[in-house]
Design an enzyme around this catalytic site. Structure first.
Site, PDB file in Angstrom:
ATOM      1  N   ASP A  11      43.662  -0.725 -53.326  1.00 29.14           N
ATOM      2  CA  ASP A  11      43.330   0.690 -53.189  1.00 29.14           C
ATOM      3  C   ASP A  11      44.608   1.401 -52.775  1.00 29.14           C
ATOM      4  OD1 ASP A  11      42.539   3.231 -52.474  1.00 29.14           O
ATOM      5  OD2 ASP A  11      40.970   2.602 -51.085  1.00 29.14           O
ATOM      6  N   VAL A  12      45.231   2.138 -53.694  1.00 32.17           N
ATOM      7  CA  VAL A  12      46.545   2.713 -53.405  1.00 32.17           C
ATOM      8  C   VAL A  12      46.489   3.771 -52.317  1.00 32.17           C
ATOM      9  CG1 VAL A  12      47.487   2.206 -55.681  1.00 32.17           C
ATOM     10  CG2 VAL A  12      46.371   4.423 -55.273  1.00 32.17           C
ATOM     11  N   ASN A  71      50.881   4.474 -61.793  1.00 31.89           N
ATOM     12  CA  ASN A  71      50.001   4.955 -62.842  1.00 31.89           C
ATOM     13  C   ASN A  71      48.599   5.298 -62.348  1.00 31.89           C
ATOM     14  OD1 ASN A  71      48.930   5.107 -65.744  1.00 31.89           O
ATOM     15  ND2 ASN A  71      47.767   3.377 -64.903  1.00 31.89           N
ATOM     16  N   TYR A 125      43.788  17.819 -59.624  1.00 34.29           N
ATOM     17  CA  TYR A 125      44.595  16.956 -60.493  1.00 34.29           C
ATOM     18  C   TYR A 125      45.936  17.617 -60.815  1.00 34.29           C
ATOM     19  CZ  TYR A 125      45.639  13.712 -64.323  1.00 34.29           C
ATOM     20  OH  TYR A 125      46.221  12.770 -65.135  1.00 34.29           O
ATOM     21  N   LYS A 130      49.775  16.398 -59.731  1.00 38.89           N
ATOM     22  CA  LYS A 130      50.753  16.043 -60.756  1.00 38.89           C
ATOM     23  C   LYS A 130      52.008  16.910 -60.659  1.00 38.89           C
ATOM     24  CE  LYS A 130      48.557  12.617 -62.592  1.00 38.89           C
ATOM     25  NZ  LYS A 130      49.083  11.235 -62.498  1.00 38.89           N
ATOM     26  N   ALA A 133      46.640  10.774 -74.789  1.00 35.75           N
ATOM     27  CA  ALA A 133      46.628   9.384 -75.246  1.00 35.75           C
ATOM     28  C   ALA A 133      45.181   8.917 -75.311  1.00 35.75           C
ATOM     29  CB  ALA A 133      47.428   8.506 -74.292  1.00 35.75           C
ATOM     30  N   THR A 136      42.235   6.855 -74.755  1.00 34.74           N
ATOM     31  CA  THR A 136      41.681   5.784 -73.942  1.00 34.74           C
ATOM     32  C   THR A 136      40.195   6.077 -73.754  1.00 34.74           C
ATOM     33  OG1 THR A 136      42.048   6.921 -71.817  1.00 34.74           O
ATOM     34  CG2 THR A 136      43.876   5.596 -72.693  1.00 34.74           C
TER      35      THR A 136
END
Length: 248
Positions: free
Chosen positions: A58-59, A85, A153, A157, A186, A188
């Protein structure tokens, strides 16, 4: 022995594909993420054997991050690349309706998590022989422009760009370089809904083009293929016709 990397958020999406790309070219990789079973699936899929180390992480938790780096050092003795990431978003609600805990969770994972991992990476990189290494941050197109109702978010960023610049500057004394990859659409599991329609600044909902996520993985491999006396501080990899350059 080849290079050693840590990839956070390695169980799915961009992290998964980047991990597989790094393992394919000979890296040893510590796969970090909250769901150990997904990390183990990626490690098994790679066929890399002992070069793939799955570590539940868990970062946003300092102790969990410390354990990740300790296990990486124990297994592989050094660290050449950190790919920050791991990230998350908040519900797409008007800014004034966002709950504080929803805001805080995004900050804790996207920004504080990258900061904690960066601290540990620098400590390890500056003390190893030969010293130095590379840190790559996943900035996103949101490091430049927001989507509607994306304040947490987008804010993290944008802040990550400041962390990238500061790390690049402060790491010079230790031969630690830092770059940022800003990714747009991208394809995903998380971005599959773009084909059905995304809310635009004018309030309309439109389908957006996507690109193969493998383009991102190969860009990360390229960035770290450079010697440490060269660096790509910022790179943007995006679907060519997504609504970003110009007005729509």
């Amino acid at each position: 022995m080849g290079k050693v990397a840590i990839v956070t958020g390695a169980g799915t999406g961009i992290g998964k594909h980047t991990t597989l790309a790094l393992l394919k070219v000979g890296y040893s990789v510590a796969l970090a993420g909250r769901r150990l079973e997904l990390l183990e699936e990626v490690a098994e899929q790679s066929g890399a054997g002992d070069r793939a180390l799955a570590v539940r992480t868990d970062v946003s938790d300092p102790d969990s991050v410390a354990a990740l780096f300790a296990r990486t050092k124990e297994a592989f003795s050094r660290l050449d690349l950190l790919f920050n990431n791991a990230g998350t978003g908040a519900p797409g609600v008007p800014l004034e309706d966002l709950a504080l805990d929803q805001w805080q969770r995004v900050v804790d994972i996207n920004l504080t998590g990258s900061f904690l991992c960066t601290q540990h990476a620098i400590r390890l990189m500056k003390d190893q022989d030969p010293k130095g290494g590379r840190i790559i941050n996943n900035g996103s197109i949101s490091a430049h422009v927001p989507r509607p109702n994306s304040a947490p978010y987008t804010s993290t960023k944008h802040a990550l760009t400041g962390l990238t610049r500061s790390t690049f500057l402060d790491g010079r004394a230790h031969n630690v370089v830092c770059g940022q990859i800003d990714i747009g659409n991208a394809l995903t599991h998380m971005t599959s809904r773009m084909g059905q329609g995304m809310k635009q600044p004018d309030g309309s909902v439109k389908s957006e083009p996507t690109m193969d996520v493998e383009n991102v993985a190969q860009a990360v491999v390229y960035m770290d293929s450079l010697p440490l006396d060269a660096n790509v501080p910022f790179i943007t990899v995006m679907a060519s016709s997504m609504p970003y350059i110009g007005r729509g």
